[in-house]
Write an enzyme that holds these catalytic residues in place. Structure first.
Site, short mmCIF file in Angstrom:
data_model
loop_
_atom_site.label_atom_id
_atom_site.label_comp_id
_atom_site.label_asym_id
_atom_site.label_seq_id
_atom_site.Cartn_x
_atom_site.Cartn_y
_atom_site.Cartn_z
N HIS A 188 19.80 9.11 149.09
CA HIS A 188 19.89 9.97 150.28
C HIS A 188 21.33 10.08 150.77
O HIS A 188 21.81 11.17 151.10
CB HIS A 188 19.05 9.39 151.43
CG HIS A 188 17.60 9.25 151.14
ND1 HIS A 188 16.91 8.08 151.33
CD2 HIS A 188 16.69 10.13 150.66
CE1 HIS A 188 15.65 8.25 151.01
NE2 HIS A 188 15.48 9.48 150.58
N ARG A 200 15.93 15.67 142.48
CA ARG A 200 16.15 14.64 141.46
C ARG A 200 15.64 15.07 140.09
O ARG A 200 16.16 14.64 139.07
CB ARG A 200 15.47 13.33 141.86
CG ARG A 200 16.12 12.60 143.01
CD ARG A 200 15.42 11.28 143.28
NE ARG A 200 14.01 11.49 143.62
CZ ARG A 200 13.11 10.52 143.71
NH1 ARG A 200 13.46 9.27 143.45
NH2 ARG A 200 11.86 10.78 144.05
#
Length: 368
Positions: free
Chosen positions: A18, A91
């Protein structure tokens, strides 16, 4: 381009995956609002207030980031704050498909919202909050996944463990005080204290006929030209680079032994060792240090009476050890770097009260 963007996440807890997205977004926007949501259908390990605190601790160094909590729909929160860009991290292909659907839903609610996608960097693909929590549950030290603030709260929430490194100059009495704290805590109906002697664990690596340990011994021999622990101590104690080299060789086997030693323990876990003060070990302890100090004369007498060491050998070892001032420089540097950690100094003299040390230990580390 919009001057402000929102990056929303559950942050249970925030990870380096993050943080990498936020760092990059902060270079593209004048302000990034990190918005921590509260999905009623999800079961969180951390409260929303804890998630806010950990995220704030972890992002302290990025000036144009504001961390907030919100309720309800993200698009409504963005509209109320006059923000028309939402940042999302991707991702893998599954993330893309999910985000594509989410973007369509958001646009059906409020068509003025645009989405700014950032691909996760390759070395961050495997990092997630759920993976970090699974590792902590198995006593894996997760500082390569999480900030120390996040790591410490997971260790406490999942395993009810608080790690504190114990160190001091030769003969200061770190092992004695650690053992006394364990005995004192056993007499109370309160938070227990456990003592893990790193030097004893390292001794296994030097002696046991395990294939991994044999490999480690060969690496040490090749690097330093000796396996004699006293000689190695003389080499590394006054050379931070060589100390970090030795620690890097020990990393995998020593972490394995520590994991085995702390498995199932709860309370304050003291990691007691002469080489704790290093860039390698301090993050394992979350930069939490109990520093045992006393005068040189008492340290000499402790070595003579307790270790059967003659005065000449004491002065030889003491002369090459990293000084108290140098140790504190390393501790303070890493506390500043990570924005996390505490130090408690205890004077081991005739006025020493183990009960007072125990209370100070609790107030300094269990409430941090």
């Amino acid at each position: 381009m919009s001057q402000t963007a929102i990056y929303s996440l559950s942050a249970d807890p925030i990870t380096f995956g993050h943080i990498n997205i936020i760092e990059r977004a902060a270079k593209s926007f004048e302000k990034v609002i990190v918005a921590i949501g509260n999905n009623p259908s999800k079961k969180y390990l951390l409260t929303q207030e804890e998630r806010l605190q950990v995220a704030s601790d972890s992002l302290f160094y990025i000036d144009n980031v504001q961390v907030v909590v919100f309720e309800g729909l993200l698009v409504d929160f963005a509209f109320l704050n006059n923000v028309d860009v939402i940042i999302r991290g991707l991702r893998n292909i599954e993330d893309f498909q999910y985000e594509q659907d989410l973007n369509s839903v958001n646009n059906s609610i409020l068509d003025t919202i645009d989405t700014f996608y950032l691909l996760s960097e390759p070395d961050k693909h495997h990092i997630s909050s759920s993976t970090a929590k699974a590792l902590v549950k198995e006593n894996v030290f997760s500082h390569e996944y999480l900030s120390l603030s996040a790591k410490q709260i997971l260790e406490l929430k999942i395993n009810n463990q608080i790690f504190v490194g114990v160190t001091g100059l030769v003969g200061a009495g770190k092992s004695y005080i650690s053992r006394e704290l364990v005995k004192y805590s056993e007499s109370l109906d309160n938070i227990p204290v456990h003592n893990i002697d790193i030097d004893l664990l390292a001794h296994k690596i030097y002696k046991e006929k395990n294939p991994l340990f044999i490999k480690v011994r060969k690496q040490i021999q090749d690097e330093f030209g000796t396996l004699d622990r006293t000689t190695l101590g003389t080499i590394v104690f006054n050379d931070a680079e060589k100390l970090n080299t030795l620690n890097s060789i020990f990393k995998s086997p020593l972490e394995l032994l520590i994991r085995q030693a702390v498995s199932g323990l709860t309370g304050i876990i003291l990691l007691n060792g002469a080489t704790i003060i290093s860039d390698y070990f301090l993050p394992i302890c979350n930069n939490n240090i109990l520093f045992i100090d006393t005068c040189k004369e008492i340290r000499k007498m402790n070595c003579i009476s307790g270790r059967k060491m003659d005065a000449e050998k004491f002065y030889e070892i003491d002369s090459v050890m990293i000084s108290k001032e140098q140790q504190y420089q390393t501790i303070n540097r890493l506390i500043i770097k990570h924005n996390f950690g505490e130090t408690l100094e205890v004077s081991n003299d005739r006025n020493l009260s183990i009960s007072e040390v125990y209370e100070s230990l609790l107030s300094t580390f269990s409430e941090s």
